[in-house]
Scaffold this active site. Structure first.
Site, PDB file in Angstrom:
ATOM      1  CG  HIS A  42      -2.062  -1.029   1.016  1.00 18.11           C
ATOM      2  ND1 HIS A  42      -2.581  -1.776   2.045  1.00 18.11           N
ATOM      3  CD2 HIS A  42      -2.715  -1.447  -0.099  1.00 18.11           C
ATOM      4  CE1 HIS A  42      -3.506  -2.605   1.579  1.00 18.11           C
ATOM      5  NE2 HIS A  42      -3.608  -2.414   0.283  1.00 18.11           N
ATOM      6  CG  ASP A  78      -7.270  -4.233   1.157  1.00 10.86           C
ATOM      7  OD1 ASP A  78      -6.723  -3.153   1.390  1.00 10.86           O
ATOM      8  OD2 ASP A  78      -6.954  -4.962   0.199  1.00 10.86           O
ATOM      9  CD  GLU A 108     -13.921  -4.190  -4.263  1.00  8.35           C
ATOM     10  OE1 GLU A 108     -12.704  -4.016  -4.274  1.00  8.35           O
ATOM     11  OE2 GLU A 108     -14.480  -5.228  -4.688  1.00  8.35           O
ATOM     12  N   GLY A 112     -15.155  -1.266 -12.116  1.00 11.50           N
ATOM     13  CA  GLY A 112     -14.262  -0.133 -12.313  1.00 11.50           C
ATOM     14  C   GLY A 112     -14.148   0.270 -13.774  1.00 11.50           C
ATOM     15  CG  ASP A 167      -5.323  -2.444  -4.342  1.00  7.86           C
ATOM     16  OD1 ASP A 167      -4.683  -3.484  -4.573  1.00  7.86           O
ATOM     17  OD2 ASP A 167      -5.677  -2.101  -3.199  1.00  7.86           O
ATOM     18  CB  SER A 168      -7.070  -5.166 -10.091  1.00  6.92           C
ATOM     19  OG  SER A 168      -5.825  -5.556 -10.620  1.00  6.92           O
ATOM     20  CG  ASP A 171      -3.398 -12.135  -9.483  1.00  8.30           C
ATOM     21  OD1 ASP A 171      -2.809 -11.039  -9.418  1.00  8.30           O
ATOM     22  OD2 ASP A 171      -3.139 -13.095  -8.738  1.00  8.30           O
TER      23      ASP A 171
HETATM   24  N1  SAM Z   1      -3.515  -6.030  -3.286  1.00  9.40           N
HETATM   25  C1  SAM Z   1      -4.263  -7.088  -3.811  1.00  9.40           C
HETATM   26  C2  SAM Z   1      -3.525  -8.035  -4.688  1.00  9.40           C
HETATM   27  O1  SAM Z   1      -2.721  -7.588  -5.499  1.00  9.40           O
HETATM   28  O2  SAM Z   1      -3.722  -9.231  -4.520  1.00  9.40           O
HETATM   29  C3  SAM Z   1      -5.548  -6.598  -4.372  1.00  9.40           C
HETATM   30  C4  SAM Z   1      -6.423  -6.239  -3.221  1.00  9.40           C
HETATM   31  S1  SAM Z   1      -7.999  -5.627  -3.493  1.00  9.40           S
HETATM   32  C5  SAM Z   1      -8.821  -6.555  -2.255  1.00  9.40           C
HETATM   33  C6  SAM Z   1      -8.587  -6.268  -5.048  1.00  9.40           C
HETATM   34  C7  SAM Z   1     -10.039  -5.898  -5.261  1.00  9.40           C
HETATM   35  O3  SAM Z   1     -10.313  -5.713  -6.646  1.00  9.40           O
HETATM   36  C8  SAM Z   1     -11.043  -6.956  -4.771  1.00  9.40           C
HETATM   37  O4  SAM Z   1     -11.715  -6.476  -3.636  1.00  9.40           O
HETATM   38  C9  SAM Z   1     -11.979  -7.168  -5.958  1.00  9.40           C
HETATM   39  O5  SAM Z   1     -13.330  -7.324  -5.597  1.00  9.40           O
HETATM   40  C10 SAM Z   1     -11.724  -5.899  -6.775  1.00  9.40           C
HETATM   41  N2  SAM Z   1     -12.075  -5.994  -8.186  1.00  9.40           N
HETATM   42  C11 SAM Z   1     -11.875  -7.040  -9.032  1.00  9.40           C
HETATM   43  N3  SAM Z   1     -12.363  -6.750 -10.250  1.00  9.40           N
HETATM   44  C12 SAM Z   1     -12.875  -5.493 -10.195  1.00  9.40           C
HETATM   45  C13 SAM Z   1     -13.507  -4.642 -11.141  1.00  9.40           C
HETATM   46  N4  SAM Z   1     -13.722  -5.054 -12.403  1.00  9.40           N
HETATM   47  N5  SAM Z   1     -13.888  -3.412 -10.744  1.00  9.40           N
HETATM   48  C14 SAM Z   1     -13.655  -2.982  -9.465  1.00  9.40           C
HETATM   49  N6  SAM Z   1     -13.090  -3.768  -8.522  1.00  9.40           N
HETATM   50  C15 SAM Z   1     -12.683  -5.000  -8.885  1.00  9.40           C
END
Ligand code: SAM
Length: 290
Positions: free
Chosen positions: A64, A88, A108, A141, A158-159, A161
């Site tokens: 972060h 998170d 998110e 997003g 911050d997605s 994979d």
């Molecule tokens: N730092 C982490 C990693 O690299 O493993 C990522 C953490 S953060 C919790 C990732 C977030 O992206 C998840 O909560 C997920 O729900 C969100 N996410 C996945 N696809 C998304 C999208 N299309 N639009 C917005 N959020 C998305």
């Protein structure tokens, strides 16, 4: 005696990492993914989505701080910041530490993840939800970026994979839509995976950024949670080059901010752009393939 529970992440088909869970705090199937929150002796509280570790309270500061402070101390004047993903809310917490930031818009997709984050991860996001500068939207997003009329100085992806709902956040159409929402001098930083183990994710992110932006680089961090060596963050901008700011300027900005950081320092910031040749070569190949 109860048998220990193990939570495993299949990082790639040939590599699996297992965590002994001293306590499972939540296990839910959301509309988008499977979410588990557990406690581990070394990593503290851990959030897993679809069997992939997302964050841990013990080492979240590494990822972060680097995702927030490297672009924010380079840009310096950033007022409006966009975060895509980041459920998170630990990233928003770091971004909001910058006094010049006047708005953080976070999108998110999964409301259940932010609900779990509020309940179990207050240690890393405690001050975010009461900060009037923070605006949280639940939705895709990619769709948000296509339709919003807002502009941003810094966009942070911050997605998860590039599988499941996170896949669209690695596509060239998404990066092109973000580019249109960046103000002049703006910068986009994206989670680009662990180059050694996730060659495909890394190369795809860089190739697609390079098909859209004039300046594309990457920088590295080492986080125990993201197993397999260095993790890469992709840097993309029309004009802001990461080496446009000297170490001395970064030191002045960091000192003036009064931020207490545990991984980020101006020296670490500069060093993070020094790439071991095996990663530098992957970066160069991915940029050429655009
Ligand atoms: N730092 C982490 C990693 O690299 O493993 C990522 C953490 S953060 C919790 C990732 C977030 O992206 C998840 O909560 C997920 O729900 C969100 N996410 C996945 N696809 C998304 C999208 N299309 N639009 C917005 N959020 C998305």
């Amino acid at each position: 005696m109860t048998r220990p529970q193990w939570c495993s992440e299949t990082i790639i088909p040939s590599v699996r990492m297992s965590y002994k869970a001293s306590r499972i705090l939540a296990r839910v199937k959301t509309a988008y993914q499977k979410a588990v929150v557990f406690e581990n002796e070394s990593f503290g509280r851990v959030l897993m989505l679809d069997d992939a570790v997302q964050t841990s309270t013990a080492d979240e500061f590494v990822y972060h701080e680097m995702l927030a402070h490297v672009p924010l101390f380079t840009h310096a004047g950033a007022a409006d910041v966009l975060i895509i993903g980041g459920g998170d809310c630990g990233l928003a917490d770091e971004v909001l530490k910058h006094e010049a930031v006047r708005s953080v818009t976070q999108v998110e997709i999964d409301a259940k993840v932010t609900e779990l984050a509020r309940e179990y991860f207050a240690d890393i996001n405690g001050s975010v939800f009461s900060d009037p500068r923070f605006e949280l939207h639940h939705g895709d997003g990619a769709a948000f970026v296509r339709t919003t009329e807002k502009s941003f100085d810094v966009a942070l992806i911050d997605s998860t994979d590039p599988v499941g709902p996170g896949r669209v956040l690695f596509e060239p159409e998404f990066y092109a839509a973000v580019r249109k929402r960046l103000k002049p001098g703006g910068v986009l930083v994206v989670q680009a995976g662990v180059p050694f183990l996730q060659k495909h994710s890394f190369s795809m992110a860089i190739r697609n950024l390079a098909s859209t932006f004039a300046v594309v680089e990457c920088y590295l961090l080492t986080s125990p949670t993201y197993f397999g060596g260095h993790m890469a963050l992709g840097w993309a901008s029309e004009s802001l080059k990461p080496d446009s700011v000297s170490l001395e300027t970064l030191m002045e900005r960091h000192a003036a901010s009064g931020l207490k950081t545990r991984y980020y320092t101006p020296q670490v910031h500069k060093a993070a752009f020094a790439l071991p040749p095996y990663i530098g070569e992957m970066l160069a190949r991915a940029k050429e393939a655009r």
